[in-house]
Every structure is written in structure tokens, then in C-alpha cells.
Design a protein around this motif. Structure first.
Motif, short mmCIF file in Angstrom:
data_model
loop_
_atom_site.label_atom_id
_atom_site.label_comp_id
_atom_site.label_asym_id
_atom_site.label_seq_id
_atom_site.Cartn_x
_atom_site.Cartn_y
_atom_site.Cartn_z
N VAL A 224 0.83 -1.20 0.00
CA VAL A 224 0.00 0.00 0.00
C VAL A 224 0.86 1.24 0.00
O VAL A 224 1.80 1.36 0.77
CB VAL A 224 -0.94 0.02 1.23
CG1 VAL A 224 -1.66 1.34 1.34
CG2 VAL A 224 -1.92 -1.11 1.16
N LYS A 225 0.48 2.15 -0.89
CA LYS A 225 1.16 3.44 -0.93
C LYS A 225 0.26 4.45 -0.23
O LYS A 225 -0.92 4.51 -0.47
CB LYS A 225 1.42 3.86 -2.36
CG LYS A 225 2.40 2.92 -3.05
CD LYS A 225 2.57 3.22 -4.50
CE LYS A 225 3.50 2.29 -5.21
NZ LYS A 225 3.44 0.91 -4.88
N GLY A 226 0.83 5.19 0.69
CA GLY A 226 0.07 6.18 1.42
C GLY A 226 0.78 6.52 2.71
O GLY A 226 1.76 5.88 3.08
N MET A 227 0.26 7.53 3.36
CA MET A 227 0.85 7.94 4.63
C MET A 227 0.63 6.82 5.65
O MET A 227 -0.45 6.23 5.73
CB MET A 227 0.22 9.24 5.10
CG MET A 227 0.54 10.41 4.18
SD MET A 227 -0.22 11.96 4.67
CE MET A 227 0.44 12.18 6.30
N ALA A 228 1.65 6.55 6.43
CA ALA A 228 1.61 5.43 7.37
C ALA A 228 0.44 5.54 8.34
O ALA A 228 -0.22 4.54 8.63
CB ALA A 228 2.92 5.34 8.14
N ASN A 229 0.13 6.75 8.80
CA ASN A 229 -0.97 6.89 9.76
C ASN A 229 -2.31 6.56 9.11
O ASN A 229 -3.20 6.01 9.76
CB ASN A 229 -0.99 8.29 10.39
CG ASN A 229 -1.18 9.39 9.36
OD1 ASN A 229 -0.71 9.30 8.23
ND2 ASN A 229 -1.84 10.46 9.76
N ASN A 230 -2.47 6.85 7.82
CA ASN A 230 -3.71 6.50 7.12
C ASN A 230 -3.83 4.98 6.93
O ASN A 230 -4.90 4.41 7.10
CB ASN A 230 -3.79 7.19 5.77
CG ASN A 230 -4.05 8.68 5.88
OD1 ASN A 230 -4.50 9.16 6.93
ND2 ASN A 230 -3.74 9.41 4.83
N VAL A 231 -2.72 4.35 6.59
CA VAL A 231 -2.73 2.90 6.42
C VAL A 231 -3.07 2.22 7.74
O VAL A 231 -3.90 1.32 7.80
CB VAL A 231 -1.37 2.39 5.87
CG1 VAL A 231 -1.38 0.88 5.75
CG2 VAL A 231 -1.06 3.03 4.52
N VAL A 232 -2.46 2.68 8.82
CA VAL A 232 -2.74 2.12 10.14
C VAL A 232 -4.21 2.30 10.49
O VAL A 232 -4.86 1.38 11.00
CB VAL A 232 -1.84 2.77 11.23
CG1 VAL A 232 -2.31 2.41 12.62
CG2 VAL A 232 -0.39 2.33 11.04
N ALA A 233 -4.76 3.47 10.21
CA ALA A 233 -6.17 3.74 10.53
C ALA A 233 -7.10 2.80 9.77
O ALA A 233 -8.06 2.26 10.34
CB ALA A 233 -6.51 5.19 10.21
N VAL A 234 -6.81 2.55 8.50
CA VAL A 234 -7.65 1.65 7.70
C VAL A 234 -7.52 0.21 8.19
O VAL A 234 -8.52 -0.50 8.34
CB VAL A 234 -7.31 1.77 6.19
CG1 VAL A 234 -8.01 0.70 5.38
CG2 VAL A 234 -7.68 3.16 5.68
N VAL A 235 -6.30 -0.21 8.46
CA VAL A 235 -6.07 -1.57 8.95
C VAL A 235 -6.79 -1.78 10.29
O VAL A 235 -7.46 -2.79 10.50
CB VAL A 235 -4.56 -1.89 9.07
CG1 VAL A 235 -4.33 -3.18 9.83
CG2 VAL A 235 -3.94 -1.96 7.68
N ARG A 236 -6.70 -0.82 11.17
CA ARG A 236 -7.37 -0.94 12.48
C ARG A 236 -8.89 -0.98 12.31
O ARG A 236 -9.57 -1.73 13.02
CB ARG A 236 -6.96 0.20 13.40
CG ARG A 236 -5.55 0.00 13.91
CD ARG A 236 -5.22 0.92 15.05
NE ARG A 236 -3.87 0.62 15.53
CZ ARG A 236 -3.03 1.53 15.95
NH1 ARG A 236 -3.38 2.80 15.98
NH2 ARG A 236 -1.83 1.19 16.35
#
Length: 115
Positions: free
Chosen positions: A47-59
């Protein structure tokens, strides 16, 4: 939770569908914009994107009952997702309609019988 830098766009998309969520609903749950989520799901490979956004989606997906699989287990076919809990409203079963031979499933063992 597995490391976010190994989550693929296809895993996010598959997890979202498996959880029974639309893109707008998941984006809202993760507090990211829908276009951001679309770009993340469209990523080739990781996944390409800001790490905080990726974490938020995964959570948000994990909260919906999704487990991310990285392929480091027996019989692995690569990264994947698994539904740990049924998606909201996805299972509506009336057992009286499902079980054809109810007498086979009734417990006829004497009280205290094990197994």
C-alpha cells in the motif's frame, strides 16, 4: 497486527469486501477520505500512502473482524485476509429452515454421558 509496510492494496480491497463494507463507509470508520482509500486499494503491491492512514484503515478493518495473513504460516499461498467474525448483518440463518433432518442433530445421550 502485522507490519503495515507489508499490507497490499489487494488485501485492503479484499478485506473491505469480506467485512461487508463499502469504500465510503470504511473511509469514514478509518477517518480518511474515500479518494485516499481508493488510492490505497489501487496500489500495486504494498500500500502506498501515509503510514498513519494505512494504520487507521487496517485498524478499522480489524475492528470489523478481519485478520491480515502474511503468508508465514503452514500451507500459505501468500498474503491474504480472513474473517474472524461475521460481517454485520451478513449471516441471517433460521435453523428450522436449514436443518433438513433435525432428529439426527438432537442430543439423545443420557445425562452425564461425555463426548
Amino acid at each position: 497486527m502485522r507490519e503495515i509496510n507489508h499490507i497490499t492494496g489487494k488485501q485492503l480491497a479484499a478485506a473491505r469486501v469480506l467485512a461487508g463494507l463499502g469504500q465510503v463507509e470504511l473511509a469514514k470508520n478509518a477517518n480518511v477520505s474515500a479518494p485516499t482509500l481508493r488510492r490505497m486499494e489501487a496500489s500495486e503491491g504494498e500500500v502506498k500512502g501515509m503510514a498513519n492512514n494505512v494504520v487507521a484503515v487496517v485498524r478499522a478493518l480489524e475492528a470489523a473482524g478481519i485478520a491480515f495473513l502474511d503468508g508465514d504460516y503452514s500451507g500459505a499461498g501468500g498474503p491474504g485476509v480472513r474473517l474472524l467474525a461475521p460481517a454485520r448483518g451478513s449471516i441471517d440463518v433460521n435453523e428450522k429452515q436449514v436443518i433438513q433432518y433435525r432428529e439426527v442433530f438432537e442430543n439423545d445421550a443420557p445425562p452425564g454421558a461425555g463426548g
